[in-house]
Design an enzyme around this catalytic site. Structure first.
Site, PDB file in Angstrom:
ATOM      1  NE  ARG A  17      73.427   7.804  83.340  1.00  0.00           N
ATOM      2  CZ  ARG A  17      72.303   8.186  82.780  1.00  0.00           C
ATOM      3  NH1 ARG A  17      72.315   7.646  81.344  1.00  0.00           N
ATOM      4  NH2 ARG A  17      71.450   8.990  83.173  1.00  0.00           N
ATOM      5  CE  LYS A  24      73.654  14.816  84.590  1.00  0.00           C
ATOM      6  NZ  LYS A  24      73.059  13.870  83.823  1.00  0.00           N
ATOM      7  N   GLY A  81      63.077  11.133  90.734  1.00  0.00           N
ATOM      8  CA  GLY A  81      62.862  11.013  89.620  1.00  0.00           C
ATOM      9  C   GLY A  81      62.482  12.362  88.798  1.00  0.00           C
ATOM     10  CB  THR A  82      62.600  13.589  85.069  1.00  0.00           C
ATOM     11  OG1 THR A  82      62.080  12.390  84.837  1.00  0.00           O
ATOM     12  CG2 THR A  82      64.034  13.629  85.035  1.00  0.00           C
TER      13      THR A  82
END
Ligand code: UD1
Ligand code: CA
Length: 464
Positions: A17, A24, A81-82
């Site tokens: 995003r 990020k 994924g986390t």
């Protein structure tokens, strides 16, 4: 007796995003990398040997961005994924007993007190862990906290997987967890990617542990602002503003006047003494230290520099890696580019550039000059338009000017060259050889006046 805490910070994702080629956590807010904020906060709860950062995207850069000595890194080569991040971390961490505090690298505002509240909440319940939650006006994008009829936490459902009824829940998972290490590692491999994104969700651990008979506590905070995760550039800007506000407020409470503080940018490691005035739109960056009673002019930029007391920086002045002694003035419109030393009471005026130059006490360069690789003594006057020709196309050379010298306007000093103490340079000189102390250096053609030349030209009515 509290059991030891191991902190795991997840920082392997790209962060789609953000619409960026850069991971990020390598974006900066409040003058630091996102992930650096989190690591520094974690130090309030655990020693560096107990702090681990999960890296993946641009892992070399993320490691380099973190200067905290002694912290550990775990490579998550593929980001599934986390939950997957912790499955990978199990190899390194499952041997460490005690408790596990899991944080996300994209939440830079969290305070140590909040983390302590979370670990205390875990400690005081006899469950397997505690998750940090908040009731949000608009929890869109966040995981929602599921509870049974008695109010016990039973799971977390992600935005993309939630039913309309679940998405109507306003209690959100803020992405900070404290688990007892033993049950956590016993069940970690049970996470399945059975969701629309086909990711291994760390949030599934809540339901997995609940079903295994372990209670999970919710540590609910009133104001979720400090635990908001940054997902896009708008949030990045909003958090940057918050961090900048924190810093200028701190400075104001410590006795610094900041005019229009909402326009001023001050990096976290900057120190500023009492009664200094910072004018609108100033940027004070890096490891800058400013003394008392200084003035930093509007729209100036001061980076990695040291300013003693009573220093005045005019408007629109740029100062980098330089030291200005007591009472020095620079600007408006001056540029002290790199490694300069401006001694006490020296004055630098408009459109003057300095590079690797020492300007002695009380010396002046008030207008339009370039002083590079120069050693200039005390009480020297550098006239307007003076240029040190420090570069011959291959090498840089030094200019030395003794104390009390007078450099006439528009002098060109072709380095390497020395001007002795107390010497004078005639205006407009090109100085190619050394000038002895107390001499006059004159390096220009003698003026010729042609009597009546202009009048005759007019009378003939044509150019000559
Ligand atoms: C996550 C939570 C969500 C919570 C929100 C709070 C999950 C599944 N969801 O969602 O419930 O409300 O945070 O902000 O955890 N990361 C890795 N490896 C990976 C994937 C991510 O290290 O494989 C890191 C990212 O770099 C990031 C952090 O984990 O720092 C969080 O990932 P992100 O994708 O931002 O999670 P959210 O969708 O925000
Ligand atoms: Ca996030």
């Amino acid at each position: 007796m509290e059991t030891p805490v191991t902190v795991v910070i997840l920082a392997a994702g790209l962060g789609t995003r953000m619409k960026s080629r850069k991971a990020k956590v390598l974006h900066r807010v409040g003058g630091r990398y996102l992930v650096d904020h989190v690591v520094r906060t974690a130090l309030a709860l655990a020693p560096p040997e107990r702090i681990f950062v999960v890296v993946g995207h641009q892992s070399a850069e993320v490691r380099a961005a973190l200067q905290t000595a002694g912290i550990g890194f775990i490579e998550q080569t593929e980001q599934k994924g986390t939950g997957h991040a912790l499955m990978v971390a199990a190899d390194t961490l499952s041997g460490l007993s005690g408790r596990l505090l899991i944080l996300y690298g994209d939440g830079p505002l969290v305070r140590p007190e909040t983390l302590k509240g979370l670990t205390a909440a875990q400690e005081s319940c006899d469950g397997a862990g505690a998750i940090l939650t908040a009731v949000m006006d608009d929890p869109t994008g966040y995981g929602r906290v599921l509870r049974d009829l008695e109010g016990h936490v039973t799971g977390v459902v992600e935005q993309r997987a939630g039913t309309p009824e679940q998405l109507a829940i306003r209690e959100a998972n803020m992405g900070l967890y404290c688990y007892r290490a033993a049950p956590f590692w016993r069940h970690i491999q049970e996470i399945r990617p059975d969701n629309p994104a086909h990711e291994y969700y760390l949030t599934d651990m809540v339901e997995i542990l609940h079903r295994a008979g372990h209670a999970i506590a919710a540590f609910r905070i009133e104001d979720p602002r400090e635990v908001l995760g940054i997902n896009d550039r708008e949030e990045l800007a909003a958090v940057d503003r918050l961090l900048r506000e924190r810093k200028v407020r701190e400075l104001m409470l410590a006795g610094v006047t900041i005019e229009k503080p909402e326009t001023v940018t001050v990096d976290p490691d900057v120190t500023i003494g009492m009664d200094t005035i910072v004018e609108p739109f100033a940027q004070i960056l890096g490891h800058t230290a400013i003394g008392e009673n200084c003035r930093i002019g509007a729209c100036s930029i001061v980076q990695d520099s040291e300013l003693a007391d009573e220093v005045e920086v005019g408007q629109f002045t740029i100062i980098g890696t330089s030291r200005l002694e007591r009472g020095a003035h620079a600007g408006p419109y001056a540029r002290l580019r790199l490694e300069n030393h401006v001694e006490a009471g020296a004055h630098i005026g408009n459109f003057v550039e300095l590079k690797k130059t020492r300007l002695g006490a009380g010396s002046k360069a008030m207008h339009l000059a370039y002083l590079g690789d120069s050693e200039i003594g005390a009480e020297v006057n550098v006239g307007a338009g003076t240029i040190t020709c420090n570069y011959d196309g291959t090498l840089k050379h030094k200019t030395k000017i003794g104390a009390g010298a007078f450099i006439g306007s528009n002098s060109t000093l072709v380095a390497p060259v020395k001007v002795g103490e107390g010497a004078y340079l005639a205006a407009g000189s090109v100085i190619t050889s050394d000038v002895p102390a107390d001499a006059l250096g004159l390096g220009r053609a003698r003026q010729v006046n042609k009597e009546d030349w202009a009048r005759k030209r007019r009378e003939l009515g044509k150019p000559r």
